[in-house]
Design a protein around this motif. Structure first.
Motif, PDB file in Angstrom:
ATOM      1  N   GLU A  85       0.867  -1.185   0.000  1.00  0.00           N
ATOM      2  CA  GLU A  85       0.000   0.000   0.000  1.00  0.00           C
ATOM      3  C   GLU A  85       0.902   1.233   0.000  1.00  0.00           C
ATOM      4  O   GLU A  85       1.596   1.517   0.986  1.00  0.00           O
ATOM      5  CB  GLU A  85      -0.913   0.014   1.222  1.00  0.00           C
ATOM      6  N   TYR A  86       0.881   1.977  -1.104  1.00  0.00           N
ATOM      7  CA  TYR A  86       1.798   3.102  -1.292  1.00  0.00           C
ATOM      8  C   TYR A  86       1.755   4.113  -0.146  1.00  0.00           C
ATOM      9  O   TYR A  86       2.799   4.529   0.367  1.00  0.00           O
ATOM     10  CB  TYR A  86       1.500   3.799  -2.626  1.00  0.00           C
ATOM     11  N   LEU A  87       0.566   4.517   0.276  1.00  0.00           N
ATOM     12  CA  LEU A  87       0.457   5.530   1.328  1.00  0.00           C
ATOM     13  C   LEU A  87       1.021   5.030   2.661  1.00  0.00           C
ATOM     14  O   LEU A  87       1.657   5.792   3.398  1.00  0.00           O
ATOM     15  CB  LEU A  87      -0.979   6.007   1.499  1.00  0.00           C
ATOM     16  N   ILE A  88       0.801   3.768   2.975  1.00  0.00           N
ATOM     17  CA  ILE A  88       1.352   3.206   4.212  1.00  0.00           C
ATOM     18  C   ILE A  88       2.871   3.133   4.112  1.00  0.00           C
ATOM     19  O   ILE A  88       3.584   3.461   5.070  1.00  0.00           O
ATOM     20  CB  ILE A  88       0.728   1.828   4.520  1.00  0.00           C
ATOM     21  N   ALA A  89       3.379   2.734   2.959  1.00  0.00           N
ATOM     22  CA  ALA A  89       4.831   2.680   2.765  1.00  0.00           C
ATOM     23  C   ALA A  89       5.453   4.063   2.935  1.00  0.00           C
ATOM     24  O   ALA A  89       6.495   4.213   3.583  1.00  0.00           O
ATOM     25  CB  ALA A  89       5.161   2.111   1.382  1.00  0.00           C
ATOM     26  N   GLU A  90       4.815   5.066   2.381  1.00  0.00           N
ATOM     27  CA  GLU A  90       5.321   6.437   2.510  1.00  0.00           C
ATOM     28  C   GLU A  90       5.277   6.910   3.963  1.00  0.00           C
ATOM     29  O   GLU A  90       6.193   7.580   4.436  1.00  0.00           O
ATOM     30  CB  GLU A  90       4.526   7.391   1.620  1.00  0.00           C
ATOM     31  N   ALA A 113       9.641  -1.996  -1.211  1.00  0.00           N
ATOM     32  CA  ALA A 113       9.228  -3.079  -2.096  1.00  0.00           C
ATOM     33  C   ALA A 113       7.758  -3.391  -1.870  1.00  0.00           C
ATOM     34  O   ALA A 113       7.253  -3.255  -0.762  1.00  0.00           O
ATOM     35  CB  ALA A 113      10.068  -4.327  -1.831  1.00  0.00           C
ATOM     36  N   ALA A 114       7.085  -3.835  -2.936  1.00  0.00           N
ATOM     37  CA  ALA A 114       5.669  -4.200  -2.855  1.00  0.00           C
ATOM     38  C   ALA A 114       5.443  -5.692  -3.054  1.00  0.00           C
ATOM     39  O   ALA A 114       4.344  -6.179  -2.868  1.00  0.00           O
ATOM     40  CB  ALA A 114       4.869  -3.411  -3.888  1.00  0.00           C
TER      41      ALA A 114
END
Length: 123
Positions: A14-19, A36-37
């Motif tokens: 999840e991009y927002l959580i990673a950020e 990494a995803a």
């Protein structure tokens, strides 16, 4: 090659959580060596950067999950893996324990929780 003492790999699809995790880690004065995803991408980045700590989600893109990635990273690199997951299901927690995690955090994770956990596992 030795582990990068202040390096953290973030594995989260999840991009927002990673950020958000990246921002928290950098606020602690640590370096994010990559994000990494997928499990395969995580294992490759871990081999390349030799992070001291990996923040690992369980559910990832692709057919492999975070436990698969953590097992590969632990075997090849020896990084400390902190699982950050939204699932508290007994089966998921049992699967996480296949890898002898450094810690498990359940989402949502606060800055204070993450900081304390990283300090504890790094001591």
């Amino acid at each position: 090659m030795t582990l990068a003492a202040e390096s953290v790999l973030i594995v989260e699809d999840e991009y927002l959580i990673a950020e958000l995790l990246s921002s928290m880690v950098e606020r602690m004065g640590l370096t994010v060596c990559g994000m990494a995803a997928t499990a395969d991408e995580a294992a490759e980045l871990a081999r390349l950067h030799q992070p001291r700590i990996v923040l690992m989600d369980v559910r990832l893109q692709g057919r492999k999950d975070g436990v698969d990635a953590a097992l590969a990273i632990h075997a090849q690199v020896g990084s400390l893996v902190i699982f950050v997951t939204g699932s508290q299901e007994p089966a998921t927690v049992a699967r996480i324990h296949l890898d002898h995690p450094a810690a498990i955090l359940f989402k949502p994770v606060s800055y204070g929780q993450l900081r304390k956990t990283i300090q504890d596992v790094s001591a």
